[in-house]
Design a protein around this motif. Sequence first.
Motif, PDB file in Angstrom:
ATOM      1  N   MET A   1       0.820  -1.208   0.000  1.00 54.96           N
ATOM      2  CA  MET A   1       0.000   0.000   0.000  1.00 54.96           C
ATOM      3  C   MET A   1       0.851   1.254   0.000  1.00 54.96           C
ATOM      4  O   MET A   1       0.324   2.344  -0.087  1.00 54.96           O
ATOM      5  CB  MET A   1      -0.828   0.041   1.288  1.00 54.96           C
ATOM      6  CG  MET A   1      -1.839  -1.047   1.372  1.00 54.96           C
ATOM      7  SD  MET A   1      -3.309  -0.603   0.485  1.00 54.96           S
ATOM      8  CE  MET A   1      -4.263  -2.075   0.803  1.00 54.96           C
ATOM      9  N   ASN A   2       2.147   1.067   0.151  1.00 50.75           N
ATOM     10  CA  ASN A   2       2.894   2.230   0.596  1.00 50.75           C
ATOM     11  C   ASN A   2       4.048   2.589  -0.308  1.00 50.75           C
ATOM     12  O   ASN A   2       5.140   2.849   0.123  1.00 50.75           O
ATOM     13  CB  ASN A   2       3.382   1.993   2.017  1.00 50.75           C
ATOM     14  CG  ASN A   2       2.207   1.819   2.925  1.00 50.75           C
ATOM     15  OD1 ASN A   2       1.227   2.545   2.821  1.00 50.75           O
ATOM     16  ND2 ASN A   2       2.263   0.826   3.776  1.00 50.75           N
ATOM     17  N   LYS A   3       3.718   2.613  -1.566  1.00 50.84           N
ATOM     18  CA  LYS A   3       4.763   2.924  -2.512  1.00 50.84           C
ATOM     19  C   LYS A   3       4.454   4.267  -3.113  1.00 50.84           C
ATOM     20  O   LYS A   3       3.323   4.532  -3.489  1.00 50.84           O
ATOM     21  CB  LYS A   3       4.743   1.841  -3.574  1.00 50.84           C
ATOM     22  CG  LYS A   3       5.632   2.094  -4.741  1.00 50.84           C
ATOM     23  CD  LYS A   3       5.386   1.064  -5.810  1.00 50.84           C
ATOM     24  CE  LYS A   3       6.172  -0.193  -5.561  1.00 50.84           C
ATOM     25  NZ  LYS A   3       6.227  -1.049  -6.744  1.00 50.84           N
ATOM     26  N   LEU A   4       5.424   5.112  -3.205  1.00 49.67           N
ATOM     27  CA  LEU A   4       5.190   6.421  -3.781  1.00 49.67           C
ATOM     28  C   LEU A   4       5.708   6.439  -5.198  1.00 49.67           C
ATOM     29  O   LEU A   4       6.890   6.307  -5.434  1.00 49.67           O
ATOM     30  CB  LEU A   4       5.882   7.503  -2.961  1.00 49.67           C
ATOM     31  CG  LEU A   4       5.508   8.912  -3.409  1.00 49.67           C
ATOM     32  CD1 LEU A   4       4.094   9.247  -3.018  1.00 49.67           C
ATOM     33  CD2 LEU A   4       6.462   9.913  -2.821  1.00 49.67           C
ATOM     34  N   ILE A   5       4.804   6.600  -6.110  1.00 50.28           N
ATOM     35  CA  ILE A   5       5.193   6.623  -7.504  1.00 50.28           C
ATOM     36  C   ILE A   5       5.495   8.065  -7.878  1.00 50.28           C
ATOM     37  O   ILE A   5       4.899   8.990  -7.348  1.00 50.28           O
ATOM     38  CB  ILE A   5       4.082   5.994  -8.355  1.00 50.28           C
ATOM     39  CG1 ILE A   5       4.042   4.496  -8.036  1.00 50.28           C
ATOM     40  CG2 ILE A   5       4.334   6.193  -9.828  1.00 50.28           C
ATOM     41  CD1 ILE A   5       2.798   3.811  -8.384  1.00 50.28           C
ATOM     42  N   LEU A 447       8.550  13.004   4.208  1.00 54.27           N
ATOM     43  CA  LEU A 447       7.446  13.155   5.161  1.00 54.27           C
ATOM     44  C   LEU A 447       6.341  12.135   4.892  1.00 54.27           C
ATOM     45  O   LEU A 447       5.802  11.519   5.816  1.00 54.27           O
ATOM     46  CB  LEU A 447       6.855  14.577   5.059  1.00 54.27           C
ATOM     47  CG  LEU A 447       7.691  15.693   5.685  1.00 54.27           C
ATOM     48  CD1 LEU A 447       7.279  17.044   5.108  1.00 54.27           C
ATOM     49  CD2 LEU A 447       7.530  15.702   7.209  1.00 54.27           C
ATOM     50  N   HIS A 448       6.018  11.962   3.622  1.00 52.47           N
ATOM     51  CA  HIS A 448       4.993  10.995   3.216  1.00 52.47           C
ATOM     52  C   HIS A 448       5.366   9.601   3.715  1.00 52.47           C
ATOM     53  O   HIS A 448       4.555   8.914   4.328  1.00 52.47           O
ATOM     54  CB  HIS A 448       4.891  11.027   1.680  1.00 52.47           C
ATOM     55  CG  HIS A 448       3.995   9.997   1.067  1.00 52.47           C
ATOM     56  ND1 HIS A 448       2.838  10.310   0.397  1.00 52.47           N
ATOM     57  CD2 HIS A 448       4.080   8.641   1.000  1.00 52.47           C
ATOM     58  CE1 HIS A 448       2.258   9.210  -0.047  1.00 52.47           C
ATOM     59  NE2 HIS A 448       3.000   8.174   0.298  1.00 52.47           N
ATOM     60  N   GLU A 449       6.616   9.216   3.446  1.00 52.74           N
ATOM     61  CA  GLU A 449       7.028   7.849   3.748  1.00 52.74           C
ATOM     62  C   GLU A 449       7.349   7.657   5.223  1.00 52.74           C
ATOM     63  O   GLU A 449       6.916   6.690   5.834  1.00 52.74           O
ATOM     64  CB  GLU A 449       8.250   7.448   2.911  1.00 52.74           C
ATOM     65  CG  GLU A 449       8.009   7.438   1.412  1.00 52.74           C
ATOM     66  CD  GLU A 449       7.007   6.388   0.974  1.00 52.74           C
ATOM     67  OE1 GLU A 449       6.672   5.479   1.763  1.00 52.74           O
ATOM     68  OE2 GLU A 449       6.532   6.486  -0.172  1.00 52.74           O
ATOM     69  N   CYS A 450       8.128   8.560   5.799  1.00 54.91           N
ATOM     70  CA  CYS A 450       8.621   8.218   7.134  1.00 54.91           C
ATOM     71  C   CYS A 450       7.686   8.663   8.230  1.00 54.91           C
ATOM     72  O   CYS A 450       7.724   8.116   9.323  1.00 54.91           O
ATOM     73  CB  CYS A 450      10.074   8.605   7.358  1.00 54.91           C
ATOM     74  SG  CYS A 450      10.471  10.291   7.546  1.00 54.91           S
ATOM     75  N   GLY A 452       4.025  10.065   7.317  1.00 55.99           N
ATOM     76  CA  GLY A 452       2.631  10.009   6.873  1.00 55.99           C
ATOM     77  C   GLY A 452       1.997   8.635   7.017  1.00 55.99           C
ATOM     78  O   GLY A 452       0.993   8.469   7.706  1.00 55.99           O
ATOM     79  N   HIS A 453       2.600   7.644   6.381  1.00 54.62           N
ATOM     80  CA  HIS A 453       2.012   6.302   6.449  1.00 54.62           C
ATOM     81  C   HIS A 453       2.031   5.742   7.864  1.00 54.62           C
ATOM     82  O   HIS A 453       1.184   4.936   8.227  1.00 54.62           O
ATOM     83  CB  HIS A 453       2.748   5.341   5.510  1.00 54.62           C
ATOM     84  CG  HIS A 453       2.334   5.474   4.078  1.00 54.62           C
ATOM     85  ND1 HIS A 453       1.032   5.347   3.660  1.00 54.62           N
ATOM     86  CD2 HIS A 453       3.056   5.740   2.955  1.00 54.62           C
ATOM     87  CE1 HIS A 453       0.966   5.514   2.348  1.00 54.62           C
ATOM     88  NE2 HIS A 453       2.185   5.763   1.901  1.00 54.62           N
ATOM     89  N   GLY A 454       3.020   6.149   8.636  1.00 51.79           N
ATOM     90  CA  GLY A 454       3.141   5.582   9.979  1.00 51.79           C
ATOM     91  C   GLY A 454       2.271   6.283  11.012  1.00 51.79           C
ATOM     92  O   GLY A 454       2.189   5.847  12.156  1.00 51.79           O
ATOM     93  N   GLU A 475      -5.347   5.735   1.596  1.00 51.83           N
ATOM     94  CA  GLU A 475      -4.097   5.652   2.353  1.00 51.83           C
ATOM     95  C   GLU A 475      -3.054   6.608   1.763  1.00 51.83           C
ATOM     96  O   GLU A 475      -2.338   7.306   2.487  1.00 51.83           O
ATOM     97  CB  GLU A 475      -3.583   4.212   2.361  1.00 51.83           C
ATOM     98  CG  GLU A 475      -2.227   4.011   3.027  1.00 51.83           C
ATOM     99  CD  GLU A 475      -2.184   4.479   4.478  1.00 51.83           C
ATOM    100  OE1 GLU A 475      -3.243   4.598   5.128  1.00 51.83           O
ATOM    101  OE2 GLU A 475      -1.070   4.757   4.959  1.00 51.83           O
ATOM    102  N   GLU A 476      -2.954   6.650   0.449  1.00 50.67           N
ATOM    103  CA  GLU A 476      -2.008   7.576  -0.183  1.00 50.67           C
ATOM    104  C   GLU A 476      -2.425   9.027   0.065  1.00 50.67           C
ATOM    105  O   GLU A 476      -1.588   9.909   0.262  1.00 50.67           O
ATOM    106  CB  GLU A 476      -1.894   7.303  -1.681  1.00 50.67           C
ATOM    107  CG  GLU A 476      -1.282   5.944  -2.033  1.00 50.67           C
ATOM    108  CD  GLU A 476       0.003   5.660  -1.289  1.00 50.67           C
ATOM    109  OE1 GLU A 476       0.810   6.585  -1.115  1.00 50.67           O
ATOM    110  OE2 GLU A 476       0.194   4.506  -0.855  1.00 50.67           O
ATOM    111  N   THR A 477      -3.730   9.275   0.074  1.00 48.82           N
ATOM    112  CA  THR A 477      -4.246  10.618   0.356  1.00 48.82           C
ATOM    113  C   THR A 477      -3.808  11.070   1.743  1.00 48.82           C
ATOM    114  O   THR A 477      -3.344  12.197   1.950  1.00 48.82           O
ATOM    115  CB  THR A 477      -5.787  10.608   0.278  1.00 48.82           C
ATOM    116  OG1 THR A 477      -6.186  10.115  -1.001  1.00 48.82           O
ATOM    117  CG2 THR A 477      -6.363  11.995   0.484  1.00 48.82           C
TER     118      THR A 477
HETATM  119 ZN    ZN Z   1       2.570   6.148  -0.085  1.00 49.07          ZN
END
Ligand code: ZN
Length: 672
Positions: A1-5, A447-450, A452-454, A475-477
């Motif tokens: 779910m947590n990949k940033l393209i 910020l998104h990865e480290c 946001g998702h957490g 989830e990406e939102t």
């Molecule tokens: Zn993501």
Amino acid sequence: MNKLIIAATVMAASSPLFAQKASAAPEGFDYTVDRFADIEVLRYQVPDFENLSLNQKLFVYYLTEAALQGRDILFDQNGRYNLELRSLLEAIYKATPEAQRDSADFKAFEKYLKQVWFGNGVHHHYSMDKFTPEFSQQFFDAQVAALPEADKPADIATLRRLIFDPAFMSKRVNQADGVDLITTSACNLYGPGVTQAEVEDFYAKLKDPDDATPISYGLNSRLVKDADGSLREDVYKEGGLYSPAIEAIVANLKLAAQYAETPAQREVINSLITFYQTGDLKEFDRYSILWAEDTDPQVDFINGFIESYGDPLGMRGSWESIVNFKNIEASARTEALSNNAQWFEDHSPVASQFKKPEVKGVSAKVITAAILAGDSYPSTPIGINLPNANWIRAAHGSKSVTIENITQAYDEASHGNGFNEEFVIDEPTRQLLDKYLFITDNLHTDLHECLGHGSGRLLPGVDPDALKAHGSTLEETRADLFALYYLADPKLIELGLLDNPEAYKAEYYKYMLNGLMTQLMRIEPGKDVEEAHMRNRKLIAEWALEHGADQGVVELVKINGKTYVKINDYDALRGLFGELLAEIQRIKSEGDYEAGRALVEKYAVKVDPQLHQEVLDRYATLDIAPYRGFVNPVYTLVTDADGNPVDVTISYNEDYVPQMLRYSATYSPLTK
Ligand code: ZN
């Protein structure tokens, strides 16, 4: 779910501030490798590979071999005829003599083959639509007839239909509301005849709502229907589905394990091997926990069935691998964020009952990718946050990475492409982007990865899959909003990550421009937005446009007949991002499917046809490919006279077609 393209197009940017920027390209390093259809293929550098120890280089080498052995798995997951199709197309390609390669049919055929390689199958990697051949059926039939008998596929009629019948297996992953998402998707994650209702029923019976540590149901199997109508998981494992490929991956993981940097890391690899050997998802959880907690070594890797974007129901993992090593200098940036994770959680605009009282182990680093494989190749993410299981993230933390040699390649390859001049409203805004977009874009990813998702938590008893088909988008939102909100926070200046309180405006402008307009260049006229990250960006941008309309926060204005995004009040825009973040977190925490669906349907899907056409027309005047991906460098093991490894060298001179043909010849355990 947590990949940033990667966002639609990384705009030209340069930043004197960005001291962590990887070392500049060697003189004459040519980023562009190939260009076809809507694709540009780039190459990336692996700075500092030469400075790794011999042990680390050998470790990387065998991990890259393990990565490349999984390529066939992904082709097959993406469609049940993809491997046969690839073999046939390559046989035709290789059998065509140089003298016949000038015809329009052959050139169209070559373009199609390049697309199939890039899509890891017959569908576009992003739109999920089947490719349209521009060569004739007569040409195809003649090429097939000329092949040696051994190269002719058993079922040519089906492959012919796959290529030429637009209605047959037309969409890899269907996300349209109101239809059976399984029977209308061409992916090979479910057997023939399996319906969405049957899948949902199958897993509803398996799931225990009181299980606090659920396995990732369905992650490593195909769900098939037996002759008697009962459903059964056909598990990816040694001795099971995809066994030859998994054996080859395991063999290389065993070689790699000898060079692990620490005993703990060796145990991580051994646990992954056990998972591949047993197919037991409890073993996968054990591996994921060990992996998430193993943060000391410099070299790291992803290898397995990870992200579930390829499954319309978001359960089954597409095979992928990325081998990487930490960029120690640049990681100071993400460490500053993760060391303050609790501060960010505490100060977010989210209601307190949805916040994590204690944010655990957000480990963040900037990495250098050494190889991209499976679902991360040739199209690749720029940031990743794993593992995906919510309870593991909560109890054991997660690893978050920003892949800076990839963002660097995008940035370098974008200089002077005319994008900003065409779409950015005025010169001051362009200067702002030139100065601050590279750093704020990277910070957004961090910020998104480290964080946001957490961030945030589910209320007790809420099913992590409650948002169903909209789960990925929402989830990406959530992660994007968290990043956008904090990008404008004075805390980033206090932490020394930005030197100007206005810098965030560069990313805000680009984000709104992309979400409202420029990402539409990836959509064909008349089509909806489908991909989760595109939907997420559109949701945020359209929602902010509408909710700020009364105060004139953001508007679309016409200048000389062209539409531009105009941001009048950046501060108010930040407030809107915070407001929406609070609502999205509530939806996630409460599992409010209806509210989530309503937001996605209202803001994220439908395209204004007039604006869409305008964007396409303006894009057409620029020579920019909407999608980009990468070829890998080539690693060579150097041995002494006794066969002992003494070095691993790296070279960057392989082009796209030779690389694809070499991979098919060398790393194709499922097609031999
Ligand atoms: Zn993501």
